[in-house]
Design a protein around this motif. Structure first.
Motif, PDB file in Angstrom:
ATOM      1  N   ARG A   1       0.832  -1.208   0.000  1.00 33.55           N
ATOM      2  CA  ARG A   1       0.000   0.000   0.000  1.00 33.55           C
ATOM      3  C   ARG A   1       0.869   1.262   0.000  1.00 33.55           C
ATOM      4  O   ARG A   1       0.569   2.227  -0.718  1.00 33.55           O
ATOM      5  CB  ARG A   1      -0.925   0.010   1.218  1.00 33.55           C
ATOM      6  N   MET A   2       1.920   1.260   0.801  1.00 33.88           N
ATOM      7  CA  MET A   2       2.803   2.425   0.849  1.00 33.88           C
ATOM      8  C   MET A   2       3.456   2.661  -0.505  1.00 33.88           C
ATOM      9  O   MET A   2       3.585   3.813  -0.958  1.00 33.88           O
ATOM     10  CB  MET A   2       3.875   2.221   1.928  1.00 33.88           C
ATOM     11  N   THR A   3       3.859   1.584  -1.162  1.00 33.25           N
ATOM     12  CA  THR A   3       4.485   1.713  -2.481  1.00 33.25           C
ATOM     13  C   THR A   3       3.506   2.285  -3.490  1.00 33.25           C
ATOM     14  O   THR A   3       3.846   3.177  -4.284  1.00 33.25           O
ATOM     15  CB  THR A   3       4.994   0.342  -2.960  1.00 33.25           C
ATOM     16  N   LEU A   4       2.279   1.799  -3.478  1.00 36.37           N
ATOM     17  CA  LEU A   4       1.274   2.309  -4.404  1.00 36.37           C
ATOM     18  C   LEU A   4       0.976   3.782  -4.129  1.00 36.37           C
ATOM     19  O   LEU A   4       0.855   4.586  -5.066  1.00 36.37           O
ATOM     20  CB  LEU A   4      -0.012   1.485  -4.284  1.00 36.37           C
ATOM     21  N   ASP A   5       0.872   4.140  -2.879  1.00 33.97           N
ATOM     22  CA  ASP A   5       0.603   5.534  -2.523  1.00 33.97           C
ATOM     23  C   ASP A   5       1.726   6.441  -3.023  1.00 33.97           C
ATOM     24  O   ASP A   5       1.470   7.490  -3.635  1.00 33.97           O
ATOM     25  CB  ASP A   5       0.451   5.648  -1.004  1.00 33.97           C
ATOM     26  N   ARG A   6       2.981   6.022  -2.776  1.00 38.24           N
ATOM     27  CA  ARG A   6       4.114   6.842  -3.206  1.00 38.24           C
ATOM     28  C   ARG A   6       4.156   6.938  -4.734  1.00 38.24           C
ATOM     29  O   ARG A   6       4.390   8.029  -5.285  1.00 38.24           O
ATOM     30  CB  ARG A   6       5.418   6.242  -2.679  1.00 38.24           C
ATOM     31  N   ALA A   7       3.940   5.832  -5.407  1.00 37.34           N
ATOM     32  CA  ALA A   7       3.997   5.835  -6.871  1.00 37.34           C
ATOM     33  C   ALA A   7       2.928   6.747  -7.459  1.00 37.34           C
ATOM     34  O   ALA A   7       3.192   7.523  -8.383  1.00 37.34           O
ATOM     35  CB  ALA A   7       3.839   4.411  -7.399  1.00 37.34           C
ATOM     36  N   MET A   8       1.717   6.667  -6.933  1.00 39.72           N
ATOM     37  CA  MET A   8       0.632   7.496  -7.457  1.00 39.72           C
ATOM     38  C   MET A   8       0.904   8.974  -7.225  1.00 39.72           C
ATOM     39  O   MET A   8       0.673   9.810  -8.112  1.00 39.72           O
ATOM     40  CB  MET A   8      -0.692   7.081  -6.825  1.00 39.72           C
ATOM     41  N   ARG A   9       1.406   9.313  -6.056  1.00 42.81           N
ATOM     42  CA  ARG A   9       1.689  10.719  -5.767  1.00 42.81           C
ATOM     43  C   ARG A   9       2.803  11.246  -6.675  1.00 42.81           C
ATOM     44  O   ARG A   9       2.723  12.377  -7.185  1.00 42.81           O
ATOM     45  CB  ARG A   9       2.066  10.893  -4.297  1.00 42.81           C
ATOM     46  N   LEU A  10       3.851  10.450  -6.864  1.00 39.96           N
ATOM     47  CA  LEU A  10       4.956  10.887  -7.718  1.00 39.96           C
ATOM     48  C   LEU A  10       4.529  11.020  -9.173  1.00 39.96           C
ATOM     49  O   LEU A  10       5.033  11.883  -9.895  1.00 39.96           O
ATOM     50  CB  LEU A  10       6.125   9.905  -7.596  1.00 39.96           C
ATOM     51  N   ALA A  11       3.600  10.161  -9.594  1.00 45.13           N
ATOM     52  CA  ALA A  11       3.166  10.184 -10.994  1.00 45.13           C
ATOM     53  C   ALA A  11       2.065  11.204 -11.258  1.00 45.13           C
ATOM     54  O   ALA A  11       1.766  11.509 -12.420  1.00 45.13           O
ATOM     55  CB  ALA A  11       2.681   8.798 -11.404  1.00 45.13           C
ATOM     56  N   GLY A  12       1.455  11.712 -10.202  1.00 46.84           N
ATOM     57  CA  GLY A  12       0.385  12.691 -10.380  1.00 46.84           C
ATOM     58  C   GLY A  12      -0.995  12.098 -10.428  1.00 46.84           C
ATOM     59  O   GLY A  12      -1.959  12.786 -10.803  1.00 46.84           O
ATOM     60  N   ASP A  13      -1.146  10.830 -10.035  1.00 50.43           N
ATOM     61  CA  ASP A  13      -2.467  10.227  -9.928  1.00 50.43           C
ATOM     62  C   ASP A  13      -2.985  10.401  -8.504  1.00 50.43           C
ATOM     63  O   ASP A  13      -2.212  10.608  -7.555  1.00 50.43           O
ATOM     64  CB  ASP A  13      -2.420   8.730 -10.268  1.00 50.43           C
ATOM     65  N   ASP A  14      -4.299  10.307  -8.334  1.00 53.92           N
ATOM     66  CA  ASP A  14      -4.927  10.492  -7.027  1.00 53.92           C
ATOM     67  C   ASP A  14      -4.736   9.238  -6.175  1.00 53.92           C
ATOM     68  O   ASP A  14      -5.174   8.146  -6.568  1.00 53.92           O
ATOM     69  CB  ASP A  14      -6.422  10.765  -7.218  1.00 53.92           C
TER      70      ASP A  14
END
Length: 239
Positions: A73-86
């Motif tokens: 979950r932490m990885t997905l959260d970080r990836a989405m934030r860095l990529a500009g997804d919600d």
């Protein structure tokens, strides 16, 4: 070897089912979900880059190394934030991953042997992974499931084995731990005072001279046969 067994603790991945096919599928299923729902994340973090990000976060958060679900979950959260997804999509993405993670293909001997073992003694699932026995559909065979995440420490830490014994109401010497991993399952359980069974499906050589498993089988069927014979011998003595 003959010794009393009041309960069994049982590893899951690579004991009841092979993990490699699951590991190969889940990353692709998750990436496909991201392509459909968070395309910027999928583009910036293809499978290999997502693995690297997860490794980076594992190194930065060693206190969560035993909690695979939290790290995912932490990885997905970080990836989405860095990529500009919600990051509101984290839970849906995790669910896509988790559903596939729990789509297992049992070893041919596993289900029948599991039923036979559960008919003889209480079983407890003891795993470092995040498989969900209720989703998989075999939770009725187990008294409980204790994972590294729930316990707070992974195998081979003695505390997780001892916690399982306490919940089973049995002394460690009366509990048999069964698993495939030499260090995490056999050595860890032995050092915690449990009896041990090495499930060696790959015909490996035992590497240690100072610690050896009490039992050594190539299949769960062989273990179920051993337990049946043990109980039959006790029944004959009682008669």
């Amino acid at each position: 070897m003959i010794f009393p067994v009041r309960a069994i603790t049982l590893d899951l991945d690579d004991t009841l089912w092979p993990f490699a096919p699951i590991g190969a599928r889940v990353e692709r299923v998750l990436h496909d979900w991201l392509e459909a729902n968070c395309p910027r994340t999928a583009a910036r973090f293809p499978i290999e880059r997502m693995r690297e990000l997860r490794d980076e976060l594992n190194a930065a958060h060693p206190q969560l190394v035993h909690d695979f679900s939290a790290m995912r979950r932490m990885t997905l959260d970080r990836a989405m934030r860095l990529a500009g997804d919600d990051p509101v999509h984290v839970e849906a993405a995790f669910e896509a991953f988790f559903a596939e993670r729990n789509r297992v293909e049992f070893y041919p001997d596993a289900l029948d042997a599991l039923q036979r073992l559960a008919a003889r003694v209480p079983l407890a699932a003891l795993s470092n992974g995040n498989a969900d026995l209720a989703r998989i559909g075999v939770h009725d065979h187990f008294a409980f499931q204790l994972g590294a995440r729930e316990h707070g420490a992974p195998k081979p830490d003695a505390s997780i084995f001892l916690a399982a014994c306490e919940r089973l109401g049995a002394a460690p010497a009366q509990v048999l731990h069964v698993g495939d991993d030499i260090e995490m399952d056999v050595v860890g359980a032995a050092r915690a005072g449990l009896r041990t069974c090495w499930l060696n499906r790959d015909n490996l050589e035992w590497p240690h001279a100072d610690v050896r498993p009490d039992l050594h089988f190539a299949s769960l069927t062989a273990l179920a046969d051993w337990l049946d014979a043990l109980h039959s011998a006790h029944e004959d003595v009682a008669a």
